[in-house]
Design a protein around this motif. Structure first.
Motif, PDB file in Angstrom:
ATOM      1  N   PHE A 126       0.847  -1.197   0.000  1.00  0.00           N
ATOM      2  CA  PHE A 126       0.000   0.000   0.000  1.00  0.00           C
ATOM      3  C   PHE A 126       0.878   1.240   0.000  1.00  0.00           C
ATOM      4  N   THR A 127       0.283   2.371  -0.341  1.00  0.00           N
ATOM      5  CA  THR A 127       0.936   3.659  -0.109  1.00  0.00           C
ATOM      6  C   THR A 127       0.349   4.269   1.155  1.00  0.00           C
ATOM      7  N   TYR A 128       1.052   5.233   1.719  1.00  0.00           N
ATOM      8  CA  TYR A 128       0.762   5.656   3.089  1.00  0.00           C
ATOM      9  C   TYR A 128       0.974   7.153   3.273  1.00  0.00           C
ATOM     10  N   ASN A 129       0.083   7.762   4.069  1.00  0.00           N
ATOM     11  CA  ASN A 129       0.272   9.131   4.563  1.00  0.00           C
ATOM     12  C   ASN A 129       0.009   9.173   6.054  1.00  0.00           C
ATOM     13  N   ASP A 130       0.752  10.021   6.779  1.00  0.00           N
ATOM     14  CA  ASP A 130       0.833   9.984   8.234  1.00  0.00           C
ATOM     15  C   ASP A 130       0.032  11.116   8.886  1.00  0.00           C
ATOM     16  N   HIS A 131      -0.948  10.738   9.740  1.00  0.00           N
ATOM     17  CA  HIS A 131      -1.752  11.730  10.451  1.00  0.00           C
ATOM     18  C   HIS A 131      -0.932  12.512  11.471  1.00  0.00           C
ATOM     19  N   VAL A 132      -0.084  11.819  12.205  1.00  0.00           N
ATOM     20  CA  VAL A 132       0.657  12.463  13.288  1.00  0.00           C
ATOM     21  C   VAL A 132       1.527  13.597  12.749  1.00  0.00           C
ATOM     22  N   LEU A 133       2.274  13.320  11.673  1.00  0.00           N
ATOM     23  CA  LEU A 133       3.132  14.355  11.107  1.00  0.00           C
ATOM     24  C   LEU A 133       2.334  15.383  10.319  1.00  0.00           C
ATOM     25  N   HIS A 134       1.223  14.978   9.753  1.00  0.00           N
ATOM     26  CA  HIS A 134       0.354  15.934   9.060  1.00  0.00           C
ATOM     27  C   HIS A 134      -0.142  17.002  10.026  1.00  0.00           C
ATOM     28  N   GLU A 135      -0.498  16.583  11.234  1.00  0.00           N
ATOM     29  CA  GLU A 135      -0.959  17.541  12.245  1.00  0.00           C
ATOM     30  C   GLU A 135       0.184  18.429  12.719  1.00  0.00           C
ATOM     31  N   ARG A 136       1.378  17.877  12.726  1.00  0.00           N
ATOM     32  CA  ARG A 136       2.538  18.641  13.182  1.00  0.00           C
ATOM     33  C   ARG A 136       2.968  19.671  12.138  1.00  0.00           C
ATOM     34  N   ASP A 137       3.087  19.217  10.866  1.00  0.00           N
ATOM     35  CA  ASP A 137       3.497  20.080   9.759  1.00  0.00           C
ATOM     36  C   ASP A 137       3.200  19.312   8.479  1.00  0.00           C
ATOM     37  N   VAL A 138       2.317  19.841   7.637  1.00  0.00           N
ATOM     38  CA  VAL A 138       1.916  19.130   6.426  1.00  0.00           C
ATOM     39  C   VAL A 138       3.128  18.751   5.578  1.00  0.00           C
ATOM     40  N   ALA A 139       4.156  19.566   5.591  1.00  0.00           N
ATOM     41  CA  ALA A 139       5.349  19.298   4.788  1.00  0.00           C
ATOM     42  C   ALA A 139       6.087  18.050   5.244  1.00  0.00           C
ATOM     43  N   LEU A 140       5.828  17.573   6.468  1.00  0.00           N
ATOM     44  CA  LEU A 140       6.477  16.374   6.984  1.00  0.00           C
ATOM     45  C   LEU A 140       5.722  15.097   6.619  1.00  0.00           C
ATOM     46  N   ASP A 141       4.481  15.242   6.171  1.00  0.00           N
ATOM     47  CA  ASP A 141       3.658  14.086   5.828  1.00  0.00           C
ATOM     48  C   ASP A 141       4.002  13.640   4.408  1.00  0.00           C
ATOM     49  N   LEU A 142       5.071  12.860   4.286  1.00  0.00           N
ATOM     50  CA  LEU A 142       5.593  12.431   2.996  1.00  0.00           C
ATOM     51  C   LEU A 142       4.966  11.098   2.585  1.00  0.00           C
ATOM     52  N   ARG A 143       4.609  10.984   1.313  1.00  0.00           N
ATOM     53  CA  ARG A 143       4.070   9.720   0.808  1.00  0.00           C
ATOM     54  C   ARG A 143       5.137   8.630   0.919  1.00  0.00           C
ATOM     55  N   ASN A 144       4.726   7.447   1.427  1.00  0.00           N
ATOM     56  CA  ASN A 144       5.619   6.307   1.571  1.00  0.00           C
ATOM     57  C   ASN A 144       4.926   5.035   1.113  1.00  0.00           C
ATOM     58  N   VAL A 145       5.686   3.952   1.070  1.00  0.00           N
ATOM     59  CA  VAL A 145       5.175   2.639   0.692  1.00  0.00           C
ATOM     60  C   VAL A 145       5.271   1.719   1.894  1.00  0.00           C
ATOM     61  N   GLY A 146       4.238   0.910   2.103  1.00  0.00           N
ATOM     62  CA  GLY A 146       4.235  -0.024   3.220  1.00  0.00           C
ATOM     63  C   GLY A 146       3.739  -1.396   2.806  1.00  0.00           C
TER      64      GLY A 146
END
Length: 408
Positions: free
Chosen positions: A141-161
């Motif tokens: 799957f591909t992934y986006n992170d809620h925790v870092l999105h709340e901290r700073d949208v620029a930190l919510d980087l698309r990843n693969v899991g």
């Protein structure tokens, strides 16, 4: 060439694994468009009779879509948006999960824990485009992170899991939006918000594909020496056993409040293409495509421009080396593509027709002609028995499903 759906609504195929194992049914969702996630059902249609069935219907204001099928069992995995969405929690890249439907029952694929300390094996955000491994044991799957999105949208980087069958995973439930999952989920890519120009570092990992059952290839966005984005091809080898999936490397599997979850020990991404000096550097993002391995796991296909600027198919071995240009067309390949189950050909849209090319010579033959409207570039998918290929085409204002024989 045969149209198999006729209703006044869209029918959306995912880019791979849309056929049931018996090559009789196509699974799809009913999003109004590819970019709008407001469909409420996952369905399937019999390609011989046109009969349709609802596999799953969402409730409580949730929406579903992007369904793929297990390679051997009657299982369907797809995106599920949040139930009872409200102003603080709506469908988004970081607010969605994978679910598996089987025999009328639905279970969460991935768990989510967004309250520190986080839970190993759980995600902290949303998963997307779930695809079973060829043996059906794992799900990428591909992934986006809620925790870092709340901290700073620029930190919510698309990843693969990858979700591995070593669950269940049950967070403590300190937040009403947390939930348990049946699989153990980890990231297998590593990104950084600020890649060093000219390095192998990436700030986005996406459009992944299985290479056999123990490797995954994906596109990673590097930076050239001049700081320009150059998408390159990467690959990772996956753990061999359950202990390997649960063994942390140099950072916690579950991540921290400051950092993204990290891959298991020994999972290191390796760069396969080095195109910064090319006349047209990088894999292409238009048309959108997912990198795909042949069934034998010996060659990975991707789209890249040739020296004339034409989008062509290229092949490379999982071990690396120089990519081989497969097609030499006079016009761009216009779509995502897939391998024929034999591994001897690949299918895609070319010149607004469904085409196949020989995996050795690159010779192209057209399977269709005289389309009423151009085929969609989102999906060209072979049946498991190799006899048919399916795609989407707009008919009377709505995307309908079409199939034709491959001649194989």
């Amino acid at each position: 060439m045969k149209q198999i759906t006729f209703s006044p609504r869209n029918h959306q195929l995912t880019n791979i694994n849309t056929w049931t194992p018996d090559s009789q049914w196509l699974a799809y969702d009913v999003r109004p468009s590819g970019a709008s996630f407001t469909g409420e059902t996952i369905e399937r249609v019999n390609v011989k009779t046109g009969e349709t069935e609802v596999i799953y219907r969402a409730e409580k204001g949730a929406h579903v879509g992007v369904v793929t099928v297990h390679p051997t069992d009657d299982q369907y995995v797809f995106i599920h948006g949040p139930e009872n969405p409200d102003a603080s929690w709506q469908y988004d890249f970081h607010h969605r999960r994978g679910v598996i439907a089987q025999n009328g029952q639905v279970k969460n694929l991935d768990a989510m824990d967004i309250t520190a300390p986080f839970t190993p094996g759980a995600l902290r955000g949303g998963s997307h485009v779930h695809v079973f491994s060829p043996d059906g044991h794992f799900v990428s799957f591909t992934y986006n992170d809620h925790v870092l999105h709340e901290r700073d949208v620029a930190l919510d980087l698309r990843n693969v899991g990858v979700a591995a069958p070593f669950g269940p995973v049950t967070p403590q439930g300190n937040h009403p939006r947390e939930y348990a999952g049946t699989f153990w989920s980890v990231l297998i890519s590593r990104t950084t918000p600020t890649p060093r120009p000219g390095s192998d570092e990436i700030n986005r990992a996406y459009e992944e594909g299985w290479v056999g059952n123990n490797r995954i290839a994906f596109i990673g966005d590097t930076l050239s020496e001049r700081g320009e984005k150059v998408p390159e091809l990467f690959i990772v080898d996956l753990p061999e056993d359950e202990a390997g999936w649960k063994r942390a490397g140099d950072a916690p599997l579950e991540g921290t409040v400051e950092n993204m979850p990290a891959p298991p020990a020994g999972v290191v991404q390796r760069r396969l293409t080095f195109t910064h000096a090319n006349r047209y550097p990088g894999l292409v993002n238009v048309p959108r495509h997912w990198v795909r391995s042949n069934p034998q796991g010996s060659e990975i296909a991707f789209l890249m421009r040739d020296d004339k600027g034409i989008v062509q198919l290229w092949l490379i071995a999982p071990e690396g080396g120089e990519p081989r240009q497969l097609t030499h067309n006079q016009s761009h390949i216009q779509s995502a593509f897939n391998w024929h189950p034999s591994g001897e050909a690949l299918g895609f849209v070319l010149d607004n027709r469904i085409a196949c090319c020989d995996a050795r010579s690159g010779e192209v033959r057209f399977l269709t002609s005289d389309h009423g409207n151009p085929p969609s570039g989102d999906a060209v998918v072979f049946s498991p028995d190799g006899r048919y290929v399916a795609w989407m085409e707009e008919t009377v204002g709505f995307r309908q499903l079409w199939v034709t024989e491959t001649g194989e």
